[in-house]
Design an enzyme around this catalytic site. Sequence first.
Site, PDB file in Angstrom:
ATOM      1  N   GLY A 251       9.500 -84.481 -37.154  1.00  0.00           N
ATOM      2  CA  GLY A 251      10.914 -84.484 -37.092  1.00  0.00           C
ATOM      3  C   GLY A 251      11.130 -82.652 -37.174  1.00  0.00           C
ATOM      4  CG  ASP A 252       9.553 -80.726 -40.089  1.00  0.00           C
ATOM      5  OD1 ASP A 252      10.449 -81.458 -40.654  1.00  0.00           O
ATOM      6  OD2 ASP A 252       8.376 -80.691 -40.540  1.00  0.00           O
TER       7      ASP A 252
END
Length: 306
Positions: A251-252
């Site tokens: 997600g980052d």
Amino acid sequence: MIYTITVNPSIDYVLQLENLNTGEVNRTSSDVKLPGGKGINVSRILKALDIDSTALGFVGGATGSMFEELLAQHELKTAFTKVKEDTRINVKINAVAQSEETEINGAGPAISTAERQTFMDQLSNIGDGDIVIMAGSLCKNLDAKFYLDIAQTIQKQGAEFVIDTTGQALLDTLPLHPLVVKPNHHELADLFNVTFKNEQEIVTYARKLLDQGAKHALVSMAGDGALLVTKDKAYKANAPKGTVINSVGAGDSMIAGFAGTFMETKDPIESFHMGAACGSATAFSQDIAVKTKIDEVYKEISITEL
């Protein structure tokens, strides 16, 4: 310039062994120490994409010094605020034969009023054309309004911001018009206390985030790909084929790919394409993805308008 904020970074001490037997002495087959934190992951992907960033956050004590030494190996630009208490250590235990991963995460340092103010004073260097990405958990004595305070400060100075959080902390920042928010489909459902039956319902509720102020909404859907919702349109990225090795940091990586590309192109579709590629590339890697893997996955992703 892109600034990443990791309020509560960590040394991730990753241990691998055949079986984890609780209550007994266990011997590892290998171990590694990594610089951890969601904002740090964002900076590492930006580095892979050859996009400059400066990592901000709190570090302290002997573990803080070790954290900075580990981070120096990745050649990232940093401007951390030094604090009295130690940077935390997170222990991650991979039991190979049991196919289980156990995590024990430290709480992190308590931040004094003076240390908090020193950090906030650093934000005065941020202004027009900059993007600030806030991601990850807070230290134990910083309340949920800390991210909101940061967003209000940098908005007054003309910078854009991205916030990767959930719940009320996310909703509180929407009137300040974040560049992009990125809940997964489960987090989006929880925000509005609903259950989704199809993609169109996901789009409908993602657009509610825009109605409350967000400029773009990314919604990750694991093996079903991802969605980008803008004011007028919605787009889908397919999930490329590959073996998921480690979802930590995916997600980052998606946020990094989107924000970094948007800063250079102002094109949300291309930014979505790169964000989806970065997220999947990291999921298919042991660690944060490298540029060759990102380029490989990018070719397997197509963006379609819904």
